[in-house]
Design an enzyme around this catalytic site. Structure first.
Site, PDB file in Angstrom:
ATOM      1  N   LYS A   1      -3.431  -2.808 -13.027  1.00 27.40           N
ATOM      2  CA  LYS A   1      -3.549  -4.272 -13.040  1.00 27.40           C
ATOM      3  C   LYS A   1      -2.152  -4.863 -12.785  1.00 27.40           C
ATOM      4  O   LYS A   1      -1.222  -4.121 -12.497  1.00 27.40           O
ATOM      5  CB  LYS A   1      -4.125  -4.744 -14.376  1.00 27.40           C
TER       6      LYS A   1
HETATM    7  C1  LIG Z   1      -9.552  -1.716 -15.573  1.00 25.98           C
HETATM    8  C2  LIG Z   1     -10.780  -2.358 -16.041  1.00 25.98           C
HETATM    9  C3  LIG Z   1     -11.287  -2.139 -17.332  1.00 25.98           C
HETATM   10  C4  LIG Z   1     -10.684  -1.122 -18.269  1.00 25.98           C
HETATM   11  O1  LIG Z   1      -9.374  -1.409 -18.609  1.00 25.98           O
HETATM   12  P1  LIG Z   1      -8.517  -0.336 -19.467  1.00 25.98           P
HETATM   13  O2  LIG Z   1      -7.360  -1.132 -19.957  1.00 25.98           O
HETATM   14  O3  LIG Z   1      -8.136   0.751 -18.530  1.00 25.98           O
HETATM   15  O4  LIG Z   1      -9.395   0.139 -20.570  1.00 25.98           O
HETATM   16  C5  LIG Z   1     -12.394  -2.850 -17.733  1.00 25.98           C
HETATM   17  N1  LIG Z   1     -13.004  -3.726 -16.907  1.00 25.98           N
HETATM   18  C6  LIG Z   1     -12.560  -3.946 -15.648  1.00 25.98           C
HETATM   19  C7  LIG Z   1     -13.270  -4.940 -14.798  1.00 25.98           C
HETATM   20  C8  LIG Z   1     -11.455  -3.256 -15.181  1.00 25.98           C
HETATM   21  O5  LIG Z   1     -11.042  -3.458 -13.914  1.00 25.98           O
END
Ligand SMILES: *Cc1c(COP(=O)(O)O)cnc(C)c1O
Length: 376
Positions: free
Chosen positions: A182
């Site tokens: 992200k």
């Molecule tokens: C990356 C992501 C998650 C999970 O995030 P983590 O921090 O890796 O647990 C959940 N929902 C969406 C839409 C994502 O892109």
């Protein structure tokens, strides 16, 4: 020729220094830096409460508990999402019910959610896919009169705006990710935000084994026997560490610059990709994205996606298949109650292009040339 990856987090000396300071302080688990990061993140969003956790997956887990979701309930989710969205529903004993998405944004709409609502629907998880803001108000207007809660999965959304406000900030409950894929990263990490003080207090206890007084508050009170904790319900260890929060505080200050640069690079893709540029994900009418995932929907008849990815890899460009669809994976296969044609189109025919803060224009030109040569 160096390989161009799909994503590189923008980390530097300042983050390294902040992490080192946390280590030297001797307080490495959840403590003062987590509390400071929560205050800074809540202020950035303009929300009353932010609870830092170990990931967005654990943030979603707590958000669903906060929304009162439990065994026997149904939660409408997009299949077109990282599988954690559906898994969080399964963790609380509820059933994920997959809705389709719209082609332009990859997100749920009131129209795609409506046919899936039943007497058992307790919540809807609206995802801001790839950082594209979901039209939250329309879904809330549909769902809230039925007594269900809309939880926003803003995992990808830090830095995006919905009707002029930070994505997630208007939701009853929202969950964010700080995974390096992200924008803002703490290595691993997440945040739940909410409007209600009692819910926030409960989520703070639940992330820490259900303890009535947190370990850091006990420490701050002098660690004496005067502050005895109780355990009133079964909680979890979903905590963030102070080392992660120290990095997060630096990253949060850099977020506006990250978003600006990503949007510039996305605009540049759109301009220089020619007719293909029109097939790139774009801002919806109701907001602006951070281009966490900059995806291109391949034209009909263009070469097969696997061949395209291999062709790009051969010239040192790492692209990715588009966002996954949970209903096509083993745990959820055969569970979709309605056809999901748009989900299957996007997951099957899109590629995610390299986009990161330090991507140079020369590197981006290489990606553009590679795509135009392979697709035309
Ligand atoms: C990356 C992501 C998650 C999970 O995030 P983590 O921090 O890796 O647990 C959940 N929902 C969406 C839409 C994502 O892109």
């Amino acid at each position: 020729m160096s390989t161009i990856p799909v994503m590189i987090p923008w980390l530097g000396e300042e983050e390294a220094q902040a992490a080192a300071d946390a280590v030297r302080s001797g307080w490495v688990a959840q403590g003062p830096r987590v509390a400071e990061f929560e205050r800074a993140f809540a202020a950035h969003l303009g929300v009353p409460h932010a609870v830092a956790v170990s990931s967005c997956t654990t943030a979603l887990h707590l958000a669903l508990i906060g929304a009162g979701v439990g065994p026997g309930d149904e939660v409408v989710v997009p299949s077109l999402s990282f599988i954690a969205t559906a898994n969080a529903v399964t963790y609380v004993g509820a059933t994920p019910v997959f809705a389709d998405v719209e082609l332009a944004t990859g997100n749920l709409t009131a129209e795609t959610v409506a046919p899936l609502l039943t007497a058992r629907t307790r919540a809807v998880i609206a995802v801001d896919q790839g950082g594209v803001p979901v039209d939250l108000d329309a879904i809330r207007e549909l769902v809230e009169p039925l007594g269900a809660t809309v939880v926003e999965d803003a995992a990808c959304g830090a830095g995006s705006l919905y009707r002029g406000r930070p994505v997630g900030s208007t939701a009853q409950l929202a969950a964010y990710s700080f995974h390096p894929r992200k924008l803002l990263t703490t290595g691993e990490g997440g945040m739940v935000t909410c409007q209600d003080g009692e819910v926030a207090a409960r989520l703070r206890r639940l992330r820490e084994h259900g303890m009535s007084v947190s370990a850091s508050d006990r420490h701050a009170a002098g660690g004496g026997a005067s502050v005895l904790e109780t355990y009133d319900e079964i909680g979890f260890n979903h905590r963030m560490t102070d080392i992660q929060a120290a990095v997060g505080l630096v990253q949060l200050r850099k977020l506006p610059a990250m978003v600006r640069r990503r949007r510039e690079l996305a605009d540049r893709y759109r301009e220089l990709l020619g007719p293909l540029g029109e097939r790139l994900v774009a801002d919806p009418e109701h907001g602006t994205g951070n281009f966490q995932a900059c995806w291109l929907l391949l034209p009909d008849g263009a070469l097969d996606r696997t061949e395209l990815l291999a062709g790009l890899a051969a010239v040192g460009i790492s692209a990715r298949r588009g966002i996954m669809a949970a209903h096509l994976e083993a745990p959820y296969k055969g569970t979709a109650r309605v056809p999901l044609p748009v989900t299957e189109l996007i997951t099957g025919r899109s590629v995610i292009l390299p986009l990161y803060h330090s991507l140079t224009e020369d590197q981006q030109d290489r990606v553009i040339a590679g795509l135009r040569e392979l697709i035309g």
